[in-house]
Design a protein around this motif. Structure first.
Motif, short mmCIF file in Angstrom:
data_model
loop_
_atom_site.label_atom_id
_atom_site.label_comp_id
_atom_site.label_asym_id
_atom_site.label_seq_id
_atom_site.Cartn_x
_atom_site.Cartn_y
_atom_site.Cartn_z
N ARG A 112 0.83 -1.20 0.00
CA ARG A 112 0.00 0.00 0.00
C ARG A 112 0.87 1.26 0.00
O ARG A 112 0.56 2.24 -0.69
CB ARG A 112 -0.93 -0.01 1.22
CG ARG A 112 -1.99 1.04 1.18
CD ARG A 112 -3.01 0.79 2.27
NE ARG A 112 -4.07 1.77 2.24
CZ ARG A 112 -5.01 1.85 3.16
NH1 ARG A 112 -5.04 0.98 4.15
NH2 ARG A 112 -5.93 2.78 3.08
N ILE A 113 1.95 1.24 0.74
CA ILE A 113 2.85 2.40 0.77
C ILE A 113 3.43 2.65 -0.62
O ILE A 113 3.45 3.79 -1.09
CB ILE A 113 3.96 2.20 1.82
CG1 ILE A 113 3.37 2.20 3.23
CG2 ILE A 113 5.03 3.31 1.69
CD1 ILE A 113 4.33 1.76 4.31
N THR A 114 3.88 1.60 -1.28
CA THR A 114 4.46 1.79 -2.62
C THR A 114 3.41 2.27 -3.60
O THR A 114 3.70 3.09 -4.47
CB THR A 114 5.13 0.50 -3.15
OG1 THR A 114 4.18 -0.56 -3.18
CG2 THR A 114 6.32 0.12 -2.29
N ARG A 115 2.19 1.79 -3.47
CA ARG A 115 1.12 2.20 -4.39
C ARG A 115 0.80 3.68 -4.23
O ARG A 115 0.62 4.40 -5.20
CB ARG A 115 -0.13 1.35 -4.13
CG ARG A 115 -1.29 1.67 -5.06
CD ARG A 115 -2.46 0.71 -4.87
NE ARG A 115 -2.75 0.35 -3.50
CZ ARG A 115 -3.63 1.00 -2.72
NH1 ARG A 115 -4.30 2.02 -3.18
NH2 ARG A 115 -3.84 0.60 -1.48
N VAL A 116 0.76 4.16 -3.00
CA VAL A 116 0.39 5.55 -2.76
C VAL A 116 1.54 6.51 -3.06
O VAL A 116 1.33 7.56 -3.65
CB VAL A 116 -0.10 5.73 -1.30
CG1 VAL A 116 -0.27 7.20 -0.94
CG2 VAL A 116 -1.40 4.97 -1.09
N THR A 117 2.74 6.16 -2.67
CA THR A 117 3.87 7.09 -2.80
C THR A 117 4.63 6.98 -4.11
O THR A 117 5.40 7.87 -4.44
CB THR A 117 4.89 6.86 -1.67
OG1 THR A 117 5.43 5.54 -1.79
CG2 THR A 117 4.27 7.06 -0.30
N GLY A 118 4.45 5.86 -4.83
CA GLY A 118 5.20 5.66 -6.06
C GLY A 118 6.58 5.10 -5.83
O GLY A 118 7.32 4.87 -6.79
N LEU A 119 6.96 4.88 -4.58
CA LEU A 119 8.26 4.27 -4.30
C LEU A 119 8.27 2.84 -4.81
O LEU A 119 7.26 2.15 -4.74
CB LEU A 119 8.52 4.21 -2.78
CG LEU A 119 8.77 5.51 -2.06
CD1 LEU A 119 8.81 5.27 -0.56
CD2 LEU A 119 10.07 6.14 -2.53
N ASP A 120 9.42 2.40 -5.31
CA ASP A 120 9.52 0.98 -5.64
C ASP A 120 9.97 0.23 -4.39
O ASP A 120 10.33 0.84 -3.38
CB ASP A 120 10.43 0.73 -6.84
CG ASP A 120 11.87 1.19 -6.61
OD1 ASP A 120 12.34 1.19 -5.46
OD2 ASP A 120 12.53 1.52 -7.60
N ARG A 121 9.92 -1.08 -4.44
CA ARG A 121 10.26 -1.90 -3.27
C ARG A 121 11.67 -1.63 -2.76
O ARG A 121 11.91 -1.59 -1.56
CB ARG A 121 10.11 -3.39 -3.61
CG ARG A 121 8.67 -3.79 -3.77
CD ARG A 121 8.27 -4.52 -2.55
NE ARG A 121 6.90 -4.96 -2.66
CZ ARG A 121 6.17 -5.24 -1.62
NH1 ARG A 121 6.68 -5.16 -0.42
NH2 ARG A 121 4.93 -5.62 -1.76
N ALA A 122 12.63 -1.45 -3.68
CA ALA A 122 14.01 -1.21 -3.27
C ALA A 122 14.14 0.12 -2.53
O ALA A 122 14.81 0.21 -1.50
CB ALA A 122 14.93 -1.23 -4.49
N ALA A 123 13.48 1.16 -3.04
CA ALA A 123 13.54 2.47 -2.38
C ALA A 123 12.86 2.41 -1.01
O ALA A 123 13.34 3.02 -0.05
CB ALA A 123 12.88 3.53 -3.26
N LEU A 124 11.77 1.67 -0.93
CA LEU A 124 11.09 1.52 0.36
C LEU A 124 11.97 0.77 1.35
O LEU A 124 12.08 1.15 2.51
CB LEU A 124 9.75 0.80 0.18
CG LEU A 124 8.96 0.58 1.47
CD1 LEU A 124 8.64 1.89 2.17
CD2 LEU A 124 7.68 -0.19 1.17
#
Length: 145
Positions: A112-124
């Motif tokens: 959900r965080i990646t979907r909302v912020t546009g971060l990819d998994r690596a950046a997260l």
């Protein structure tokens, strides 16, 4: 949270961006509720969405449109934030603040965080590690998938 949602406005790309952000309204409203007075949430989100739509050329020209849109939306929400809403988190980067608020304040999953912020998994993952060392010096931070 029950609130009036913003409707798509503008034409062409601005309308498309507004419609896309409208689909994330509940997430944006939940995030906004952490930093703006509750009665201001609907208007704060609507204003933020309109600001992103007004910057559609910047958003679409960026390397990652979702991340760019989130950054503009976040800045617009912070502009309406309660005084010193994020003061206790001022020592953290914006991404770290978002991860902390979304994961621990709202209980969101990484997906959900990646979907909302546009971060990819690596950046997260990078932000999570940096946050863990900033907040929990022993490196102990509960990680949720």
């Amino acid at each position: 949270m029950t609130a009036q949602r913003p409707g798509p406005t503008g034409t062409g790309p601005a309308r498309g961006i507004t419609a896309l952000l409208e689909s994330h309204y509940p997430d944006h409203a939940d995030f906004a509720a952490l930093i703006v007075p509750p009665q201001d949430v609907p208007q704060a989100v609507r204003t933020a969405v309109l600001q992103v739509a007004a910057c559609w050329q910047v958003v679409l020209a960026s390397p990652d449109a979702a991340t760019s849109a989130w950054q503009i939306l976040r800045a617009a929400l912070l502009a309406r934030a309660a005084p010193h809403a994020l003061a206790p988190l001022a020592h953290l980067s914006a991404v770290q603040q978002d991860v902390l608020l979304m994961r621990h304040g709202l209980g969101w999953s990484d997906t959900r965080i990646t979907r909302v912020t546009g971060l990819d998994r690596a950046a997260l993952a990078t932000a999570t590690r940096a946050l863990a060392s900033a907040v929990y010096p022993a490196g102990r931070m509960r990680h949720r998938e």
